[in-house]
Design a protein around this motif. Sequence first.
Motif, mmCIF file in Angstrom:
data_model
loop_
_atom_site.group_PDB
_atom_site.id
_atom_site.type_symbol
_atom_site.label_atom_id
_atom_site.label_comp_id
_atom_site.label_asym_id
_atom_site.label_seq_id
_atom_site.Cartn_x
_atom_site.Cartn_y
_atom_site.Cartn_z
ATOM 1 N N LEU A 11 0.839 -1.203 0.000
ATOM 2 C CA LEU A 11 0.000 0.000 0.000
ATOM 3 C C LEU A 11 0.868 1.246 0.000
ATOM 4 O O LEU A 11 0.732 2.136 0.838
ATOM 5 N N GLY A 12 1.789 1.282 -0.957
ATOM 6 C CA GLY A 12 2.458 2.525 -1.274
ATOM 7 C C GLY A 12 1.588 3.303 -2.232
ATOM 8 O O GLY A 12 0.363 3.092 -2.307
ATOM 9 N N ALA A 13 2.198 4.175 -3.008
ATOM 10 C CA ALA A 13 1.418 5.026 -3.903
ATOM 11 C C ALA A 13 0.594 4.214 -4.900
ATOM 12 O O ALA A 13 -0.610 4.441 -5.057
ATOM 13 N N LEU A 14 1.213 3.245 -5.566
ATOM 14 C CA LEU A 14 0.492 2.492 -6.587
ATOM 15 C C LEU A 14 -0.580 1.596 -5.987
ATOM 16 O O LEU A 14 -1.676 1.473 -6.529
ATOM 17 N N GLY A 15 -0.266 0.953 -4.876
ATOM 18 C CA GLY A 15 -1.241 0.077 -4.236
ATOM 19 C C GLY A 15 -2.489 0.832 -3.808
ATOM 20 O O GLY A 15 -3.616 0.366 -4.005
ATOM 21 N N ILE A 16 -2.291 2.006 -3.227
ATOM 22 C CA ILE A 16 -3.441 2.824 -2.797
ATOM 23 C C ILE A 16 -4.202 3.344 -4.011
ATOM 24 O O ILE A 16 -5.437 3.268 -4.070
ATOM 25 N N LEU A 17 -3.474 3.865 -4.993
ATOM 26 C CA LEU A 17 -4.118 4.484 -6.152
ATOM 27 C C LEU A 17 -5.023 3.488 -6.880
ATOM 28 O O LEU A 17 -6.229 3.725 -7.050
ATOM 29 N N LEU A 22 -10.232 0.341 -7.700
ATOM 30 C CA LEU A 22 -10.915 -0.951 -7.861
ATOM 31 C C LEU A 22 -11.923 -1.198 -6.753
ATOM 32 O O LEU A 22 -12.998 -1.773 -7.002
ATOM 33 N N ALA A 23 -11.605 -0.796 -5.530
ATOM 34 C CA ALA A 23 -12.496 -1.064 -4.398
ATOM 35 C C ALA A 23 -13.868 -0.430 -4.597
ATOM 36 O O ALA A 23 -14.880 -0.956 -4.113
ATOM 37 N N LYS A 24 -13.911 0.685 -5.317
ATOM 38 C CA LYS A 24 -15.196 1.353 -5.562
ATOM 39 C C LYS A 24 -15.993 0.688 -6.682
ATOM 40 O O LYS A 24 -17.156 1.023 -6.897
ATOM 41 N N ARG A 25 -15.362 -0.284 -7.368
ATOM 42 C CA ARG A 25 -15.997 -0.894 -8.543
ATOM 43 C C ARG A 25 -16.115 -2.405 -8.447
ATOM 44 O O ARG A 25 -16.567 -3.043 -9.398
ATOM 45 N N CYS A 55 -10.308 5.031 2.032
ATOM 46 C CA CYS A 55 -10.301 3.793 1.264
ATOM 47 C C CYS A 55 -11.003 2.681 2.033
ATOM 48 O O CYS A 55 -10.681 2.437 3.204
ATOM 49 N N GLU A 56 -11.942 2.013 1.379
ATOM 50 C CA GLU A 56 -12.670 0.906 2.003
ATOM 51 C C GLU A 56 -12.052 -0.403 1.527
ATOM 52 O O GLU A 56 -12.488 -0.993 0.539
ATOM 53 N N PHE A 57 -11.017 -0.829 2.230
ATOM 54 C CA PHE A 57 -10.282 -2.028 1.837
ATOM 55 C C PHE A 57 -10.654 -3.221 2.704
ATOM 56 O O PHE A 57 -10.957 -3.072 3.892
ATOM 57 N N SER A 58 -10.601 -4.402 2.094
ATOM 58 C CA SER A 58 -10.720 -5.659 2.835
ATOM 59 C C SER A 58 -9.311 -6.240 2.972
ATOM 60 O O SER A 58 -8.650 -6.521 1.969
ATOM 61 N N TYR A 59 -8.864 -6.380 4.224
ATOM 62 C CA TYR A 59 -7.509 -6.845 4.489
ATOM 63 C C TYR A 59 -7.505 -8.320 4.872
ATOM 64 O O TYR A 59 -8.398 -8.781 5.578
ATOM 65 N N PHE A 165 -10.749 -7.301 -17.982
ATOM 66 C CA PHE A 165 -11.045 -6.940 -16.593
ATOM 67 C C PHE A 165 -10.791 -5.457 -16.349
ATOM 68 O O PHE A 165 -11.654 -4.753 -15.784
ATOM 69 N N LEU A 166 -9.637 -4.953 -16.736
ATOM 70 C CA LEU A 166 -9.310 -3.555 -16.492
ATOM 71 C C LEU A 166 -10.273 -2.620 -17.213
ATOM 72 O O LEU A 166 -10.692 -1.595 -16.669
ATOM 73 N N GLU A 167 -10.643 -2.995 -18.434
ATOM 74 C CA GLU A 167 -11.603 -2.179 -19.180
ATOM 75 C C GLU A 167 -12.944 -2.136 -18.454
ATOM 76 O O GLU A 167 -13.590 -1.079 -18.369
ATOM 77 N N SER A 168 -13.370 -3.262 -17.899
ATOM 78 C CA SER A 168 -14.659 -3.318 -17.195
ATOM 79 C C SER A 168 -14.644 -2.497 -15.912
ATOM 80 O O SER A 168 -15.706 -2.092 -15.423
ATOM 81 N N LYS A 169 -13.460 -2.223 -15.358
ATOM 82 C CA LYS A 169 -13.332 -1.448 -14.123
ATOM 83 C C LYS A 169 -12.827 -0.035 -14.378
ATOM 84 O O LYS A 169 -12.476 0.680 -13.434
ATOM 85 N N ALA A 170 -12.774 0.356 -15.635
ATOM 86 C CA ALA A 170 -12.367 1.714 -16.024
ATOM 87 C C ALA A 170 -10.958 2.055 -15.550
ATOM 88 O O ALA A 170 -10.666 3.198 -15.188
ATOM 89 N N VAL A 171 -10.076 1.054 -15.555
ATOM 90 C CA VAL A 171 -8.671 1.283 -15.228
ATOM 91 C C VAL A 171 -7.930 1.589 -16.530
ATOM 92 O O VAL A 171 -7.961 0.772 -17.454
ATOM 93 N N PRO A 172 -7.264 2.732 -16.633
ATOM 94 C CA PRO A 172 -6.510 3.027 -17.852
ATOM 95 C C PRO A 172 -5.400 1.990 -18.064
ATOM 96 O O PRO A 172 -4.669 1.652 -17.125
ATOM 97 N N PHE A 173 -5.277 1.485 -19.282
ATOM 98 C CA PHE A 173 -4.271 0.470 -19.556
ATOM 99 C C PHE A 173 -3.894 0.494 -21.028
ATOM 100 O O PHE A 173 -4.576 1.087 -21.864
#
Length: 305
Positions: A11-17, A22-25, A55-59, A165-173
Amino acid sequence: MEIKTVSIIGLGALGILFGHHLAKRMPQGDLRIIADQERIRKYEKDSVYCNGERCEFSYIEPEEAGEPADLVVFAVKYNGLKDAVQAVKNQVGEHTIILSALNGITSETIIGQTYGMDRILYCIAQGMDAVKVDNRLTYDHMGMLVFGEREPGVISERVKRVAHFLESKAVPFEAVTDMNKRIWGKFMLNVGVNQTVAVYESNYGEIQKMGAARDTMISAMKEVMVLSEKEGISLIETDLEYWLNVLDHLSPEGKPSMRQDLEAKRFSEVELFSGAVLELGKKHHVSTPVNEELYRRIKELEGRY
């Protein structure tokens, strides 16, 4: 086989970002953040924030058994990779795909030594300008994940699964067929940008304008270009221009991870950058004076802690 469950470690910058996005989707529980008990207590006590949102994460802890994830994402720093490889063992199954968003040019090989290269897609994260202070991350540009098979010219079924998967979650790739060159290009960018901003104690704005800092950055990057040819990758001027264009679109107030590490008096990933350049220089009998000086300066700064 559709990707439904994702595990992120780090959960550095990339993990949080990307985790927050994804957690919202995704349904609760389908996205898992892998962390040890002590870290989970801290995250739950202090919370984690992304652009002001909690952030609403499941740990889950590494020892927790369950169904393997369809996709595992490594987002740790390099010095935490060895432990992270072991921590995700209960998340990796027969059909799991692994992405590593780490800097440098070696993480995929290290992960593959434990889980097999047949589970790994090569990946880089680019174009983000995230700044993390304590448990709070802010960014203007999310950037994107660029991934593909190690072998050039191939868009495999695994690549298509991740892309869907990424397209379905609106993650730029971007799914590409030249990942070796992309990884080396990102390495070239990190060598120039991260180290220069750290040594000049500045931000992206300092290297987006003409001057000594930008000249140093480009000189360090050109040393990587020479080494890339020796390694059979052959970065050229158009590759340099591509990555400079990526840099020039970042928020001027943003800072790379190495600058943030030195500000917080944490030891940096200098061995991944100029450290690796110096080793490759010795291997190929190529002079790398700019990276030698950057390495010396960064080690000097770390020596003051």
